[in-house]
Design an enzyme around this catalytic site. Sequence first.
Site, PDB file in Angstrom:
ATOM      1  N   CYS A  58      -0.941  -2.098 -28.413  1.00 27.75           N
ATOM      2  CA  CYS A  58      -0.889  -1.991 -26.820  1.00 27.75           C
ATOM      3  C   CYS A  58      -0.958  -3.129 -26.116  1.00 27.75           C
ATOM      4  O   CYS A  58      -2.200  -3.296 -25.860  1.00 27.75           O
ATOM      5  CB  CYS A  58      -1.470  -0.496 -26.484  1.00 27.75           C
ATOM      6  SG  CYS A  58      -1.379  -0.345 -24.661  1.00 27.75           S
ATOM      7  N   CYS A  69      -3.656   3.308 -19.699  1.00 31.74           N
ATOM      8  CA  CYS A  69      -3.780   4.196 -20.898  1.00 31.74           C
ATOM      9  C   CYS A  69      -5.114   4.030 -21.356  1.00 31.74           C
ATOM     10  O   CYS A  69      -6.101   3.408 -20.751  1.00 31.74           O
ATOM     11  CB  CYS A  69      -2.663   3.745 -21.758  1.00 31.74           C
ATOM     12  SG  CYS A  69      -2.801   2.102 -22.496  1.00 31.74           S
ATOM     13  N   CYS A  71      -5.720   2.739 -25.042  1.00 27.31           N
ATOM     14  CA  CYS A  71      -5.833   2.237 -25.992  1.00 27.31           C
ATOM     15  C   CYS A  71      -6.935   1.239 -26.284  1.00 27.31           C
ATOM     16  O   CYS A  71      -7.408   1.387 -27.326  1.00 27.31           O
ATOM     17  CB  CYS A  71      -4.223   1.462 -26.347  1.00 27.31           C
ATOM     18  SG  CYS A  71      -2.896   2.726 -25.886  1.00 27.31           S
ATOM     19  N   GLN A  74     -10.173   2.931 -26.951  1.00 23.68           N
ATOM     20  CA  GLN A  74     -10.201   3.590 -28.290  1.00 23.68           C
ATOM     21  C   GLN A  74     -10.289   2.620 -29.103  1.00 23.68           C
ATOM     22  O   GLN A  74     -11.016   2.821 -30.229  1.00 23.68           O
ATOM     23  CB  GLN A  74      -8.787   4.332 -28.370  1.00 23.68           C
ATOM     24  CG  GLN A  74      -8.806   5.491 -27.650  1.00 23.68           C
ATOM     25  CD  GLN A  74      -7.596   6.394 -28.244  1.00 23.68           C
ATOM     26  OE1 GLN A  74      -7.814   7.091 -29.339  1.00 23.68           O
ATOM     27  NE2 GLN A  74      -6.614   6.691 -27.402  1.00 23.68           N
ATOM     28  N   GLU A  96       4.391  -0.534 -30.695  1.00 23.04           N
ATOM     29  CA  GLU A  96       3.889  -0.195 -29.439  1.00 23.04           C
ATOM     30  C   GLU A  96       3.584   1.364 -28.986  1.00 23.04           C
ATOM     31  O   GLU A  96       4.685   1.884 -29.305  1.00 23.04           O
ATOM     32  CB  GLU A  96       5.105  -0.705 -28.436  1.00 23.04           C
ATOM     33  CG  GLU A  96       4.567  -2.426 -28.022  1.00 23.04           C
ATOM     34  CD  GLU A  96       3.442  -2.582 -26.882  1.00 23.04           C
ATOM     35  OE1 GLU A  96       2.964  -1.251 -26.384  1.00 23.04           O
ATOM     36  OE2 GLU A  96       2.853  -3.489 -26.693  1.00 23.04           O
ATOM     37  N   ASP A 131       7.585  10.310 -29.026  1.00 23.09           N
ATOM     38  CA  ASP A 131       6.715   9.505 -30.004  1.00 23.09           C
ATOM     39  C   ASP A 131       7.644   9.225 -31.231  1.00 23.09           C
ATOM     40  O   ASP A 131       7.898  10.038 -32.082  1.00 23.09           O
ATOM     41  CB  ASP A 131       5.484  10.234 -30.464  1.00 23.09           C
ATOM     42  CG  ASP A 131       4.474   9.719 -31.134  1.00 23.09           C
ATOM     43  OD1 ASP A 131       4.804   8.702 -31.712  1.00 23.09           O
ATOM     44  OD2 ASP A 131       3.413  10.359 -31.146  1.00 23.09           O
ATOM     45  N   ARG A 133       6.492   6.968 -33.331  1.00 21.96           N
ATOM     46  CA  ARG A 133       5.562   6.072 -34.213  1.00 21.96           C
ATOM     47  C   ARG A 133       5.911   6.743 -35.856  1.00 21.96           C
ATOM     48  O   ARG A 133       5.800   7.761 -35.999  1.00 21.96           O
ATOM     49  CB  ARG A 133       4.304   6.234 -33.880  1.00 21.96           C
ATOM     50  CG  ARG A 133       3.741   5.235 -32.836  1.00 21.96           C
ATOM     51  CD  ARG A 133       2.509   5.455 -32.298  1.00 21.96           C
ATOM     52  NE  ARG A 133       2.302   6.992 -31.782  1.00 21.96           N
ATOM     53  CZ  ARG A 133       0.836   7.299 -31.059  1.00 21.96           C
ATOM     54  NH1 ARG A 133      -0.003   6.374 -31.067  1.00 21.96           N
ATOM     55  NH2 ARG A 133       1.049   8.564 -30.646  1.00 21.96           N
TER      56      ARG A 133
END
Length: 200
Positions: A58, A69, A71, A74, A96, A131, A133
């Site tokens: 990110c 966000c 990210c 985290q 991303e 999503d 991913r």
Amino acid sequence: VQNLPPVVLDTKFLLPTESGDFDAYGFLVDGANTPIIALANGAVETSDWPLVRLQSRCDTSEVFGSKMCDCAEQLRTAMQRVQAAECGLIIHLDQEGRGNGLRAKLQIYQLMQTQGLTSGQACAVLHYPVDARVYDQAAAILYALNVNRVRLLTNNPSKVEGLRSFGIEVQQENIRIMPNVHNHAYLLDKQVTHKHDLGL
Ligand SMILES: [Zn+2]
């Protein structure tokens, strides 16, 4: 395991960070433009149930400290928890945010602000999947490190299922971040619409 891209451990070195010292691995993944970096603490290859974080890249948050966000927070929390654990691993995936690429993410941010949309609604308007991913590269790297069962640091049930679909055994461990005024609505949407377990 079928459908996993071939990976090669290309480089390994010691990386001192603000969160502590890590063994850094550079993996070359078949078909990827850039190496995948993994940071390990402890003897990952001989450990049972290491603590693992799959971090999707990110740029806005990790590079610039964006508050839109969670990210970077985290990632930092995961680095600290992996350091505190006997053994753990962070794999930094070159996808991303929601997997549609950097341009998509920037377009989504623009549309959220100009139209007052949630990120999911902006994805729909732009015809991006919410999503996209995938975790095949992560699974391939885990197998390359002789890891086939993990305690996964995530709030995202689809990440758990994604890894399990490649034969990795997964126990989920939540990773909780304090929301701020800029990301609260975004995080609430992740919890309500996408079933992330954020404890909000
Ligand atoms: Zn982010």
